[in-house]
Design an enzyme around this catalytic site. Structure first.
Site, short mmCIF file in Angstrom:
data_model
loop_
_atom_site.label_atom_id
_atom_site.label_comp_id
_atom_site.label_asym_id
_atom_site.label_seq_id
_atom_site.Cartn_x
_atom_site.Cartn_y
_atom_site.Cartn_z
N GLU A 77 26.32 -27.81 -20.97
CA GLU A 77 26.97 -26.99 -19.94
C GLU A 77 26.13 -27.14 -18.68
O GLU A 77 24.93 -27.04 -18.74
CB GLU A 77 27.10 -25.53 -20.25
CG GLU A 77 28.27 -25.19 -21.32
CD GLU A 77 29.59 -25.70 -21.09
OE1 GLU A 77 30.00 -25.51 -19.96
OE2 GLU A 77 30.20 -26.23 -21.95
N THR A 78 26.69 -27.12 -17.87
CA THR A 78 26.19 -27.89 -16.75
C THR A 78 26.70 -27.35 -15.42
O THR A 78 27.79 -26.81 -15.33
CB THR A 78 26.71 -29.33 -16.94
OG1 THR A 78 26.21 -29.82 -18.17
CG2 THR A 78 26.31 -30.24 -15.83
N VAL A 79 25.91 -27.61 -14.34
CA VAL A 79 26.42 -27.39 -12.99
C VAL A 79 26.31 -28.69 -12.22
O VAL A 79 25.36 -29.45 -12.39
CB VAL A 79 25.69 -26.27 -12.23
CG1 VAL A 79 25.90 -24.93 -12.89
CG2 VAL A 79 24.20 -26.56 -12.04
N SER B 139 21.52 -28.95 -16.04
CA SER B 139 22.18 -28.36 -17.20
C SER B 139 21.22 -27.79 -18.22
O SER B 139 20.09 -28.24 -18.36
CB SER B 139 23.04 -29.45 -17.87
OG SER B 139 23.62 -29.01 -19.05
#
Length: 565
Positions: A373-375, A392
Site C-alpha cells: 500500500e502505497t502513496v 510505501s
C-alpha cells in the site's frame, strides 16, 4: 408494472445527464486538469499537496517539495506509507537535462535465514508480524534526494509533517476506513493499538488525530539527519524492540543501509519514451507490456471495447510470467533486463496472443532468454525540475508492528520473497526483496513530457499501461486518463511462489458495456466486479513545453488533489 416501466427511461436519462453535466470532456471525467506556470504538486491528500506548494513558494525545489509532501502523507495516511517503509524516485534535473533514478529499498535482516523459515514449517512469509520486516529505506532516500537536488534544510522541509503529527489533523475518509477495517487484524500486534487507537477508541472520519511519538521521531531526523534514524536513538529502539518480540531486524541492518542511484531504463511507445526503474522493482513490466501492445493498431480499436480489454489482458499475462520468474535483487540474481524490454523479445511473445481467445497457459519466455500500500506523488517547480516519487508500507499498516515510542509501523516488504529454493526472488539474508512500487516518467523528443504513477501493489504496471494507452491511443487528457474505468487482471504467477489461478479473472470497474463483457466471456475470459476494487490511485503532471505550463491530475478514487501556483 406499466408505471415502473415508464420510470425506467427517466432514470436512464437522468443518469446520463448526471454523468455528462460537465461542459466538456469525457462522460466519466470527475474534474478538469489543473493548469499552472510556476509549479505543480499532485498527491493523495490535500494537506500534503499544500505542504509541497508551500515549500515551492519558499524557494525549495520540486524535490524538496516532494519530500515535504511525502513526510506529511506519512502522518495523515499512516496506513499507506511512512518512515518505516521504502522509497523509489525518478528525478528530471532541468540543469543537466537528465533523468536520475533512486532505489531507496532496504535489505532483509542479516540474521534471518531460509533455514529459520523452514524450521517454522512456513511455506510463505507471513503478511504481518516481525518476520515480514525489512530495513526501511525511506529516510535515507529523503536525504539522498535533498543532498543532490534540494535547496532547503531538512528542518524546514519536514516542519509541516512535524506540526501535523504534534498538533493533530482531521482524519480523511480513506485513513478512517483502514483504521476501522484493519483494527481487528492489527490490534494484537506489538505497539499498534497504543498509537492508532488512542484511549482505546476507534477514530472516525473528522476526528482530530495526534501522533506525538511520530512528531518526536521526525524532529530527531530533522535535527540529526539520516544518522538519527539509522545509527542513533531510533535505530537502537528498533533493535531492542525486535529482539524483545522475536524479530530479526538489528542495529547492524539499519547502520549498514544505503540507497542506490540507478540508471532508469526505457522503451518507446508510438513516439513517446517511457522510463521506469530496473529490478528489484516491477517497473520493466510496464515496458514489456507496451512493447507487446505496440504491435497492435489501436487507431481502429475503441476504448472499452472487447478487443481493447482482451489485448491489454493478454499482454499483461505474458509480462507477469516473466515478472514472477526473473525480477529480483540484481546483486543476487542475473536479471536479463535488456532482453526482457527489447522490441525483438516482444515480437516473439506477441505471437502467442490469440486475437479472440483468452490464453490459458502462458509461461515465462525461457527459451527466448536462454543466455541469460502505497502513496504516489509528483511535483514540478519553476526551474523545470520534476520528480516522480513513490513510497510505501507495502500492505496497509505494513507489518502492523510499531516500535515502542516511535509512532510509525515497520513495513512488511519481506513478505514478497519466495521461500522456495532456486528462484531469483528466493529469500536470503541482506537481500533486497522484489518490489511493487514504481515511479514513472515520459519524455518526448528528449524533453520532459510527463511524471506519473499509479499506486496499488501488483496492479501498478497495469495502471501505468492503462494511463499511457488512455492518453496516447485513446486521446484522453491527463485527468480523463485517470478517471476512466480501469481493468485489473488477477491470477498471474507471483514472485512469492504462490501458484497462479488458471487464466485468472478480469475485474472491471463500472463503465464497461455489457456487450463488451459478454464478448470477453465468449472469448474465454472470466469477468467479475470487485468492491472495493484494487484499481490504484493515480497522480500526474504533464508539461507543455510550447506554452511552458504544467497540467496536473489527481485520482478521484483517493482523497487527494492537484494544485499549482
Amino acid at each position: 408494472m406499466r408505471s415502473i416501466l415508464a420510470i425506467i427511461p427517466l432514470i436512464f436519462i437522468t443518469s446520463i445527464c448526471i454523468a455528462q453535466d460537465r461542459l466538456n470532456g469525457r462522460e466519466f471525467a470527475t474534474r478538469s486538469e489543473v493548469i499552472a506556470q510556476h509549479g505543480m504538486a499532485c498527491t493523495s491528500h490535500p494537506l500534503a499537496t499544500m505542504a509541497a506548494i508551500d515549500i515551492l513558494k519558499k524557494g525549495g525545489t520540486a524535490i524538496d517539495a516532494a519530500i515535504a509532501a511525502n513526510a506529511v502523507l506519512g502522518v495523515v495516511e499512516p496506513e499507506m506509507n511512512g518512515i518505516g517503509g521504502d522509497l523509489f524516485a525518478i528525478v528530471y534535473d532541468a540543469k543537466t537535462g537528465k533523468l536520475y533514478g533512486l532505489n531507496g529499498s532496504g535489505h532483509s535482516p542479516y540474521s534471518l535465514t531460509l533455514d529459520e523459515f523452514k524450521k517454522r514449517g512456513l511455506q510463505y512469509i507471513p503478511n504481518n508480524g516481525v518476520l515480514s520486516v525489512s530495513v526501511p529505506g525511506c529516510v535515507d532516500g529523503w536525504f539522498e534526494l535533498n543532498k543532490r537536488f534540494g535547496k532547503l534544510p531538512m528542518q524546514q522541509v519536514l516542519s509541516a509533517a512535524i506540526g501535523y503529527a504534534r498538533n493533530g489533523f482531521p482524519l480523511a475518509d480513506e485513513a478512517a476506513y483502514y483504521l476501522n477495517t484493519l483494527q481487528p487484524t492489527y490490534a494484537g500486534l506489538p505497539g499498534w493499538a497504543a498509537v492508532y487507537t488512542p484511549n482505546a477508541k476507534l477514530l472516525q472520519k473528522g476526528d482530530v488525530f495526534k501522533n506525538p511519538s511520530l512528531a518526536n521521531s521526525l524532529q530527531k531526523i530533522a535535527d540529526g539527519g539520516r544518522d538519527a534514524y539509522y545509527k542513533g536513538d531510533i535505530a537502537h529502539t528498533i533493535d531492542t524492540f525486535m529482539r524483545n518480540h522475536g524479530g530479526y531486524l538489528s542495529y547492524k541492518d539499519l547502520a549498514d543501509h544505503a540507497s542506490t542511484w540507478v540508471e532508469p531504463v526505457s522503451t518507446t511507445y508510438r513516439g513517446y519514451r517511457v522510463w521506469e526503474l530496473p529490478p528489484n522493482g516491477q517497473g520493466i513490466t510496464v515496458l514489456q507490456m507496451l512493447n507487446i501492445l505496440e504491435g497492435f493498431d489501436f487507431s481502429h480499436i475503441a476504448y472499452g471495447s472487447p478487443e481493447h480489454v482482451h489485448l491489454f489482458t493478454e499482454a499483461k499475462k505474458l509480462a507477469y510470467e516473466d515478472r514472477a520468474k526473473y525480477y529480483a535483487d540484481p546483486d543476487f540474481a542475473k536479471v536479463p533486463t535488456e532482453k526482457l524490454i527489447s522490441k525483438a523479445y516482444a515480437d516473439e511473445r506477441r505471437k502467442l496472443i490469440n486475437l479472440n481467445m483468452a490464453g490459458e497457459a502462458y509461461t515465462a519466455g525461457d527459451s527466448l532468454l536462454a543466455s541469460g500500500e502505497t502513496v504516489y506523488l509528483t511535483v514540478a517547480d519553476s526551474a523545470g525540475n520534476m520528480v516522480s516519487l513513490i513510497q510505501s508500507n507495502f500492505s496497509a499498516f505494513g507489518s502492523g508492528v510499531v516500535p515502542t515510542g516511535l509512532g510509525f509501523v515497520l513495513q512488511n516488504r519481506g513478505a514478497n520473497y519466495t521461500l522456495q529454493p532456486g528462484f531469483n526472488n528466493t529469500y536470503a539474508p541482506h537481500k533486497r526483496p522484489f518490489h511493487t512500487i514504481i515511479p514513472a516518467f515520459v519524455t518526448k523528443d528528449d524533453k520532459p513530457y510527463m511524471s506519473f504513477g499509479v499506486m496499488g501493489g501488483a496492479f501498478q504496471p497495469q495502471g501505468h499501461v492503462e494511463i499511457l494507452m488512455n492518453m496516447i491511443d485513446f486521446g484522453m487528457n491527463a485527468q480523463e486518463a485517470g478517471d476512466a474505468p480501469r481493468i485489473d487482471h488477477q491470477g498471474s504467477s507471483e514472485p512469492t511462489g504462490r501458484p497462479k489461478n488458471g487464466s485468472g479473472t478480469i475485474y472491471l470497474e463500472s463503465g464497461f458495456s455489457f456487450q463488451a463483457i459478454r464478448t470477453l466471456m465468449q472469448w474465454g475470459h472470466k469477468v467479475a466486479w470487485q468492491i472495493p476494487g484494487n484499481y490504484g490511485g493515480y497522480q500526474c503532471i504533464r508539461y507543455d513545453a510550447v506554452n511552458k505550463v504544467y497540467y496536473g491530475a489527481s485520482d478521484a478514487r483517493k482523497d487527494g488533489m492537484a494544485a499549482g501556483w
